[in-house]
Design an enzyme around this catalytic site. Structure first.
Site, PDB file in Angstrom:
ATOM      1  N   LYS A  59      -2.406  -9.484   8.235  1.00 28.20           N
ATOM      2  CA  LYS A  59      -3.812  -9.092   8.098  1.00 28.20           C
ATOM      3  C   LYS A  59      -4.557  -9.635   9.302  1.00 28.20           C
ATOM      4  O   LYS A  59      -4.481 -10.830   9.586  1.00 28.20           O
ATOM      5  CB  LYS A  59      -4.408  -9.646   6.802  1.00 28.20           C
ATOM      6  CG  LYS A  59      -5.859  -9.242   6.554  1.00 28.20           C
ATOM      7  CD  LYS A  59      -6.311  -9.732   5.170  1.00 28.20           C
ATOM      8  CE  LYS A  59      -7.747  -9.281   4.862  1.00 28.20           C
ATOM      9  NZ  LYS A  59      -8.745 -10.053   5.622  1.00 28.20           N
ATOM     10  N   LEU A  91      -8.352 -13.311  -1.994  1.00 29.24           N
ATOM     11  CA  LEU A  91      -9.732 -13.788  -2.055  1.00 29.24           C
ATOM     12  C   LEU A  91      -9.764 -15.275  -2.377  1.00 29.24           C
ATOM     13  O   LEU A  91      -9.178 -15.710  -3.374  1.00 29.24           O
ATOM     14  CB  LEU A  91     -10.508 -13.006  -3.127  1.00 29.24           C
ATOM     15  CG  LEU A  91     -10.557 -11.490  -2.920  1.00 29.24           C
ATOM     16  CD1 LEU A  91     -11.041 -10.806  -4.197  1.00 29.24           C
ATOM     17  CD2 LEU A  91     -11.462 -11.146  -1.754  1.00 29.24           C
ATOM     18  N   GLN A 135       0.082 -14.965   0.590  1.00 28.48           N
ATOM     19  CA  GLN A 135      -0.426 -15.031   1.957  1.00 28.48           C
ATOM     20  C   GLN A 135      -0.312 -16.438   2.525  1.00 28.48           C
ATOM     21  O   GLN A 135      -0.704 -17.414   1.881  1.00 28.48           O
ATOM     22  CB  GLN A 135      -1.886 -14.579   2.035  1.00 28.48           C
ATOM     23  CG  GLN A 135      -2.353 -14.433   3.482  1.00 28.48           C
ATOM     24  CD  GLN A 135      -3.798 -14.026   3.610  1.00 28.48           C
ATOM     25  OE1 GLN A 135      -4.681 -14.791   3.268  1.00 28.48           O
ATOM     26  NE2 GLN A 135      -4.054 -12.809   4.104  1.00 28.48           N
ATOM     27  N   ASP A 156     -16.524  -3.259   3.798  1.00 25.46           N
ATOM     28  CA  ASP A 156     -17.609  -2.458   3.216  1.00 25.46           C
ATOM     29  C   ASP A 156     -17.144  -1.429   2.200  1.00 25.46           C
ATOM     30  O   ASP A 156     -17.783  -0.390   2.029  1.00 25.46           O
ATOM     31  CB  ASP A 156     -18.409  -1.752   4.326  1.00 25.46           C
ATOM     32  CG  ASP A 156     -18.903  -2.705   5.392  1.00 25.46           C
ATOM     33  OD1 ASP A 156     -19.184  -3.863   5.055  1.00 25.46           O
ATOM     34  OD2 ASP A 156     -18.976  -2.300   6.567  1.00 25.46           O
ATOM     35  N   CYS A 161      -8.423 -15.092   9.267  1.00 26.08           N
ATOM     36  CA  CYS A 161      -9.378 -16.033   8.659  1.00 26.08           C
ATOM     37  C   CYS A 161     -10.345 -16.551   9.720  1.00 26.08           C
ATOM     38  O   CYS A 161      -9.927 -17.061  10.759  1.00 26.08           O
ATOM     39  CB  CYS A 161      -8.643 -17.195   8.003  1.00 26.08           C
ATOM     40  SG  CYS A 161      -9.772 -18.372   7.188  1.00 26.08           S
TER      41      CYS A 161
END
Length: 689
Positions: free
Chosen positions: A459, A334, A387, A532, A419
């Protein structure tokens, strides 16, 4: 009348007795606020931004293209949209002591420098030092003003005082900041009459040898920069990367073949935004499927084969340690808020896997201290990864090798292929790699070679543009590239955060990956979904419906870090306001041990606690809802809590966040103001209560 009858569709169903107004508060725009993130504030990104500015911007008026009235209106609209929701160019005032004391003098030691520009007057420093701080204990927290039975600020006499403790001293057995510590009373004692006082200040520092020995394995942060001259060697390009050099030399020989021209790297300025109606330069005839079919041919797959083994044989992908992550909870990397103190807090609540904030490969190689701070790990983080983001194999592979040499305490390295922010995407990194699978394969294969036994994970997003999902085309290639785990965020780059995640497509990717594994007879790799995850019920429904091994939690953890407890215990937690305040107290303590207990460290901690509160204020307590499960994209009307503290914690006013931080960190410095990413939080107009 019930609250659900008075609230418009899309609003959180808050019970009528807690409503202040049925009108929804202005929705927070995460897309706009995330337009300025950690990479965008780096020196390299600033340079990239200048390079990406429209040609002719600085030309004289006579040479500029003349725009029609409709074009001007369209441009003005786009500029307003770009600025919507975010505070541009945030600046935070640094806090300093009135007397800038030498580091050695502050530790009661003699300074060996003849030209030291700092003060060495320890007594004079203590006479002008700002008052110490007393962090209220858990049992002293209140649900009504002043929200703590004993204030944080104590009289300015630096004597031992009941209940005062230094978070760093309590964990490490000593405080690095010594006399500069704002909790000095917690690790000092007065010099008694007749005793020797070599420093002449009437105080001596304490040292807890037993706790210091315990802290070496339990509390000392890992992956700190220890190599002498590391940053200097990186800046002067003298740091050796033999494995990366060998692999890149091999790639150079492949470029001489005609196949290498099949998918050229696009110049940075030519990569279009996902919002533009211009085809990407890497797409053939505007057909996304043709790209996937083209790269799947056996001839082109040979481009990803590793060089012949040498005397220093790296591990093959099949020899990497397998990751057994099924059923584990995973905190996403994050930006800004996903720092080490916040990750520690999430680990306390049950996060099994944590990943540091995204770091730019080029910035690691350019010796950015900020980037190197992102790899620090706390011993409590059971499984921790770093990352990386980059647009070229040359930088990503070299950065991976340096990180593997300097950071022995890494469990995996994740390559960011998702990203969405412009400064990353337009440079060909992040989600742009989804449309460049050949380049992506080179990066992953090279990273595997240089990282030794450290696994490589990736990711991704579902795709770049809406209606053109292509992540499923990567799934059959992951094993050949040596990917040890994959996470799929269920949105395209174009969607950012504006729509609900597409879990049906995530299931499709899972099915494709498992089918390819069955066909090749290879071991299954963990596959996580993302998007979500805001409740235990929603989390487990997503797992069961899609077949993923787990869900990477991002905004759900920012809004309520205790979501990991809910997931582990399969329940929804109607957490009390005092429990939430105690969580903030713990975050403050973790921040102080990480950023420091001196005046500057206290203020840095305050800033990042306010960053965390900029998300946590969005949490709507379960006891206030008509139905038990809230939805992430539901807007909250103005409401009051069940007590005054719950109302305060729900405030969208950034000044209230500073007020909350002051409960544990004392009052902020004069003229200091927190500037939130979300512009709607800059004033108190929408504050609850």
């Amino acid at each position: 009348m019930a609250a659900t009858a008075t609230l418009a569709s899309g609003n959180a169903p808050i019970k009528a007795e807690y409503l202040i107004s049925s009108k929804a508060v202005e929705i927070v725009d995460d897309d706009a606020a995330e337009g300025s993130t950690n990479p965008a504030t780096s020196e390299q990104a600033d340079l990239s931004k200048r390079e990406l500015e429209e040609d002719g911007e600085d030309d004289p008026p006579a040479k500029r293209q003349k725009l029609s009235g409709s074009q001007k209106r369209k441009l003005a609209k786009e500029e307003r949209k770009a600025k919507r929701g975010q505070n541009k160019g945030r600046r935070f005032k640094k806090a300093h002591d009135e007397v800038n004391l030498c580091w050695n003098a502050g530790r009661g030691m003699k300074c060996e420098k003849n030209d030291c520009r700092f003060s060495h007057d320890l007594k004079g420093y203590l006479d002008t030092k700002v008052a110490d701080i007393r962090i209220p204990h858990k049992e002293e927290l209140l649900a009504h003003p002043p929200f703590a039975s004993i204030p944080a600020e104590v009289p300015d006499d630096h004597i031992p005082r009941e209940g005062v403790f230094c978070p760093e001293f309590r964990e490490l057995g000593e405080c690095r900041y010594a006399f500069k510590c704002r909790f000095l009373a917690g690790h000092s004692e007065p010099v008694l009459d007749g005793e020797e006082d070599p420093l002449g200040v009437g105080l001596r520092l304490l040292y807890d040898a037993e706790q210091a020995a315990l802290a070496k394995n339990k509390f000392q942060e890992l992956n700190r920069l220890t190599s002498a001259g590391l940053l200097k060697d990186l800046r002067t390009r003298k740091y050796p990367t033999p494995k990366a050099d060998e692999y890149l030399a091999y790639l150079a020989t492949q470029r001489e073949e005609p196949l290498a021209a099949a998918e050229p790297e696009a110049p940075t300025a030519r990569i279009s935004s996902a919002d533009d109606n211009v085809s990407d330069p890497q797409r053939t005839n505007g057909d996304q499927s043709s790209l996937g079919e083209r790269v799947e041919t056996p001839e082109r797959r040979t481009k990803h084969e590793e060089p012949q083994d040498t005397s220093d044989v790296p591990l093959r992908p099949v020899e990497k340690p397998r990751l057994h992550w099924k059923g584990m909870t995973y905190l996403a990397p994050l930006t800004t808020v996903g720092n080490l103190p916040f990750r520690r807090l999430c680990v306390d609540y049950g996060a099994d896997i944590t990943c540091g904030e995204m770091g730019l490969a080029a910035s690691f190689l350019n010796a950015s201290r900020e980037e190197w701070s992102l790899v620090r790990r706390h011993p409590s983080e059971g499984i921790f990864g770093n990352q990386l983001a980059g647009n070229k194999a040359t930088t990503v592979v070299a950065a991976a090798e340096v990180i593997s040499q300097e950071c022995p305490n890494l469990d995996f390295v994740d390559l960011n292929c998702g990203c969405p922010i412009d400064l990353v995407y337009k440079n060909g990194a992040g989600s742009a790699l989804l449309d460049a699978p050949t380049k992506l394969g080179k990066m992953i294969t090279g990273m595997n070679r240089v990282l030794g036994d450290i696994p490589v994970t990736i990711k991704v997003r579902t795709g770049v543009k809406d209606g053109r999902n292509n992540a499923h085309r990567l799934m059959p290639r992951l094993h050949n590239w040596g990917v040890s785990a994959v996470t799929i965020h269920g949105r395209t780059r174009q969607q950012r955060y504006t729509k609900l995640a597409d879990w049906n497509y995530i299931k499709e990717c899972v099915d494709v990956l498992r089918a390819s594994e069955a066909e090749e007879g290879s071991s299954p790799i963990p596959i996580f979904g993302g998007g979500d995850a805001y409740s235990s019920q929603g989390y487990w429904e997503s797992v069961e419906s899609s077949g993923v091994d787990g869900v990477m939690v991002a905004r759900g953890a920012l809004i309520k870090p205790w979501i990991f407890t809910e997931i582990k215990e399969r329940r929804e937690w109607d957490i009390s306001s005092r429990e939430r305040l105690d969580s903030i107290r713990q975050l403050c303590e973790y921040g102080l041990t990480h950023w420091g207990t001196d005046t500057a460290g206290v203020n840095t901690t305050r800033r990042y606690v306010c960053e965390a509160l900029s998300f946590q204020h969005r949490y709507i307590p379960l006891g206030l809802l008509e139905r038990p499960i809230g939805v992430l994209n539901e807007r909250a009307p103005a409401y009051r809590g069940r007590d005054e503290l719950e109302t305060l914690l729900a405030s969208a006013d950034s000044k209230k966040w500073v007020e909350i931080s002051s409960i544990f960190l004392g009052p902020p410095p004069d003229h200091w103001d927190f500037q939130p990413k979300h512009r709607s939080n800059s004033t108190s107009e929408e504050a609850n209560g």
